[in-house]
Design a protein around this motif. Structure first.
Motif, PDB file in Angstrom:
ATOM      1  N   VAL A 104      24.850  61.984  14.169  1.00 33.31           N
ATOM      2  CA  VAL A 104      23.663  62.062  15.174  1.00 33.31           C
ATOM      3  C   VAL A 104      23.464  63.631  15.564  1.00 33.31           C
ATOM      4  O   VAL A 104      24.217  64.407  15.538  1.00 33.31           O
ATOM      5  CB  VAL A 104      24.295  61.384  16.678  1.00 33.31           C
ATOM      6  N   ASN A 105      22.109  63.651  15.321  1.00 31.29           N
ATOM      7  CA  ASN A 105      21.684  65.084  15.597  1.00 31.29           C
ATOM      8  C   ASN A 105      20.953  65.064  16.737  1.00 31.29           C
ATOM      9  O   ASN A 105      19.948  64.539  17.316  1.00 31.29           O
ATOM     10  CB  ASN A 105      20.400  65.338  14.403  1.00 31.29           C
ATOM     11  N   ASP A 106      21.635  65.944  17.775  1.00 31.79           N
ATOM     12  CA  ASP A 106      21.127  66.414  19.103  1.00 31.79           C
ATOM     13  C   ASP A 106      20.903  67.706  19.264  1.00 31.79           C
ATOM     14  O   ASP A 106      20.985  68.218  20.233  1.00 31.79           O
ATOM     15  CB  ASP A 106      21.946  65.603  20.167  1.00 31.79           C
ATOM     16  N   ALA A 107      20.685  68.378  18.182  1.00 29.54           N
ATOM     17  CA  ALA A 107      20.494  69.992  18.121  1.00 29.54           C
ATOM     18  C   ALA A 107      19.013  70.411  18.266  1.00 29.54           C
ATOM     19  O   ALA A 107      18.611  70.937  17.256  1.00 29.54           O
ATOM     20  CB  ALA A 107      21.336  70.654  17.171  1.00 29.54           C
ATOM     21  N   PHE A 108      18.325  69.888  19.373  1.00 27.39           N
ATOM     22  CA  PHE A 108      16.989  70.219  19.181  1.00 27.39           C
ATOM     23  C   PHE A 108      16.520  71.848  18.715  1.00 27.39           C
ATOM     24  O   PHE A 108      15.341  71.843  18.312  1.00 27.39           O
ATOM     25  CB  PHE A 108      16.090  69.814  20.407  1.00 27.39           C
ATOM     26  N   ALA A 109      17.293  72.669  19.674  1.00 24.15           N
ATOM     27  CA  ALA A 109      16.829  74.097  19.573  1.00 24.15           C
ATOM     28  C   ALA A 109      16.962  74.668  18.026  1.00 24.15           C
ATOM     29  O   ALA A 109      16.278  75.799  17.822  1.00 24.15           O
ATOM     30  CB  ALA A 109      17.799  74.970  20.268  1.00 24.15           C
ATOM     31  N   VAL A 110      17.553  73.772  17.285  1.00 26.53           N
ATOM     32  CA  VAL A 110      17.741  74.382  15.824  1.00 26.53           C
ATOM     33  C   VAL A 110      16.805  73.554  14.899  1.00 26.53           C
ATOM     34  O   VAL A 110      17.241  73.617  13.675  1.00 26.53           O
ATOM     35  CB  VAL A 110      19.029  74.820  15.252  1.00 26.53           C
ATOM     36  N   LEU A 111      16.053  72.720  15.312  1.00 27.38           N
ATOM     37  CA  LEU A 111      15.442  71.770  14.430  1.00 27.38           C
ATOM     38  C   LEU A 111      14.405  72.411  13.497  1.00 27.38           C
ATOM     39  O   LEU A 111      13.944  71.747  12.330  1.00 27.38           O
ATOM     40  CB  LEU A 111      14.612  70.685  15.018  1.00 27.38           C
ATOM     41  N   HIS A 112      14.161  73.506  13.655  1.00 22.75           N
ATOM     42  CA  HIS A 112      13.246  74.482  12.899  1.00 22.75           C
ATOM     43  C   HIS A 112      13.939  75.104  11.812  1.00 22.75           C
ATOM     44  O   HIS A 112      13.381  75.737  11.109  1.00 22.75           O
ATOM     45  CB  HIS A 112      12.470  75.153  13.682  1.00 22.75           C
ATOM     46  N   ARG A 113      15.105  75.088  11.980  1.00 23.36           N
ATOM     47  CA  ARG A 113      16.266  75.949  10.842  1.00 23.36           C
ATOM     48  C   ARG A 113      16.426  75.013   9.593  1.00 23.36           C
ATOM     49  O   ARG A 113      16.222  73.837   9.749  1.00 23.36           O
ATOM     50  CB  ARG A 113      17.407  76.309  11.665  1.00 23.36           C
ATOM     51  N   ASN A 114      16.645  75.573   8.605  1.00 21.55           N
ATOM     52  CA  ASN A 114      17.216  74.989   7.147  1.00 21.55           C
ATOM     53  C   ASN A 114      18.468  74.921   7.148  1.00 21.55           C
ATOM     54  O   ASN A 114      19.165  74.890   5.890  1.00 21.55           O
ATOM     55  CB  ASN A 114      16.431  75.397   6.094  1.00 21.55           C
TER      56      ASN A 114
END
Length: 391
Positions: free
Chosen positions: A138-148
């Motif tokens: 489950v991905n709930d880490a919105f604040a780092v969705l722009h990271r790779n």
């Protein structure tokens, strides 16, 4: 734009291990959590997984460590979880976790992912090690969705579609931010401030197509002012973006979007110490450092805020850790928070200011993202979400 829903409410995760990638990168000073907003925001997802008898393996990063730094260990989060009636099993390594039935208050908390150099290198082997810990992702880490980062962009690839999903937090973020993108009610007031103008300019340019008014605040505004020929003293400026700022000014005129410049500023004299004063917008002295807007600007924004039907605000002006700089910033936030329109607050320092002003709860939605929120509203593709599109 992503219109995604979490499949977690319908998932069969009883007695299954769930790797929950969250962003619990909260500000910590001397071991004390200064703002628990991101921790509070993840609770609905945590409660749902535990209610469905899933075992949570909670993964996050803290800060920007260079190797292992004890002051950035996720162990510092344990007292907060215990205060909120959870039991924490802290795990330092990525060795497999044996199947075991845990009660509905136990969470397995991994060590700071950035203690592992492979995380930010996007290392496939590390990503698979994380995946091997669980049956479900489950991905709930919105604040780092722009990271790779490996845990964001690679780990979910090791789970088939029925075993990976977004969490409830990301679903909420997308729902509210999509409302700002798709036919927002007008007048639409867009308020932008803070540093890192290289990330702000693409967003401002994008918003010219959908907003009616854009209010430029410190420190973003100073690059615009210098490009227009005004003296900004020692205020933060990124002169390499001057031409881009001028292009935005011209485009705003052509599209009949009003750019609202502050009428006055609250400035520090010489250094950000103890000497402050208010100066009008054309009279910042050579040794002045622009901190926030002043009282005239606050009075001026009132009518705009009262008339707006939609407001987005990402405005990290002043310094939340220096109370003497916050006098007018808090008043500005109070004006916006008390306006009648639909109000969304961007993440980062904006949250700290709103909390200090006592108005955080008055916004219709508060995003946990800073850079990710800006990136999404600017129309950038968030590669981490591509994996969760419906087949």
């Amino acid at each position: 734009m992503y219109s995604l829903r979490s499949s977690l409410p319908d998932a069969n995760i009883a007695n299954k291990k769930v790797l929950l990638r969250a962003d619990l990168n909260v500000p910590i000073h001397d071991g004390i959590i200064l703002n628990d907003f991101r921790l509070q925001a993840i609770l609905p997802t945590i409660h749902l997984i535990l209610a469905k008898k899933g075992t949570i393996i909670l993964a996050t990063h803290l800060g920007r460590p260079r190797g292992v730094e004890p002051q950035l260990s996720t162990k510092l989060l344990i007292p907060w979880f215990e205060k909120n009636n959870f039991s924490i099993i802290h795990k330092d390594d990525l060795t497999p976790i044996a199947h075991k039935e845990y009660d509905d208050k136990t969470i397995i908390l991994l060590e700071n992912l950035r203690f592992f150099s492979e995380e930010q290198k996007g290392d496939a082997r590390f990503a698979k090690e994380l995946a091997n810990l669980a049956d479900y992702y489950v991905n709930d880490a919105f604040a780092v969705l722009h990271r790779n980062d490996a845990s964001i962009s690679l780990t979910p690839r090791y789970f088939d579609k029925p075993h990976r999903t977004i969490g409830l937090l990301i679903e909420r973020e997308l729902t509210h931010l999509n409302r700002l993108i798709e036919n927002p009610q007008k007048p639409y007031l867009f308020i932008i401030g803070g540093g890192k103008i290289n990330t702000k300019l693409p967003l401002i340019k994008k918003m010219l197509a959908t907003t009616t008014e854009i209010a430029l605040c410190p420190a973003t505004v100073f690059t615009f002012l210098q490009a227009l020929g005004y003296n900004v003293g020692k205020s933060l400026v990124e002169p390499e973006y001057s031409m881009h700022a001028l292009e935005i000014v011209k485009a705003a005129q052509e599209l009949h979007v009003t750019l609202i410049f502050p009428q006055d500023y609250y400035i520090a004299l010489g250094t950000i110490g103890t000497k402050f004063e208010v100066t009008d917008s054309t009279n910042i002295p050579s040794h002045g450092i622009g901190i926030s807007v002043g009282p005239q600007s606050i009075n001026a924004i009132y009518s705009h805020a009262q008339q707006a039907k939609t407001i987005f605000m990402n405005c990290g002006m002043a310094f939340p850790d220096k109370p003497q700089t916050m006098v007018y910033a808090k008043k500005y936030f109070q004006i916006i928070a008390d306006s009648p329109g639909y109000k969304v607050l961007g993440g980062g320092e904006s949250i700290l200011i709103a909390k200090e002003a006592g108005v955080l709860s008055k916004f219709d939605f508060v995003s946990t993202g800073g850079g990710a929120t800006i990136s999404y509203l600017a129309g950038n593709k968030l590669m981490a979400l591509e994996l969760f599109k419906q087949a």
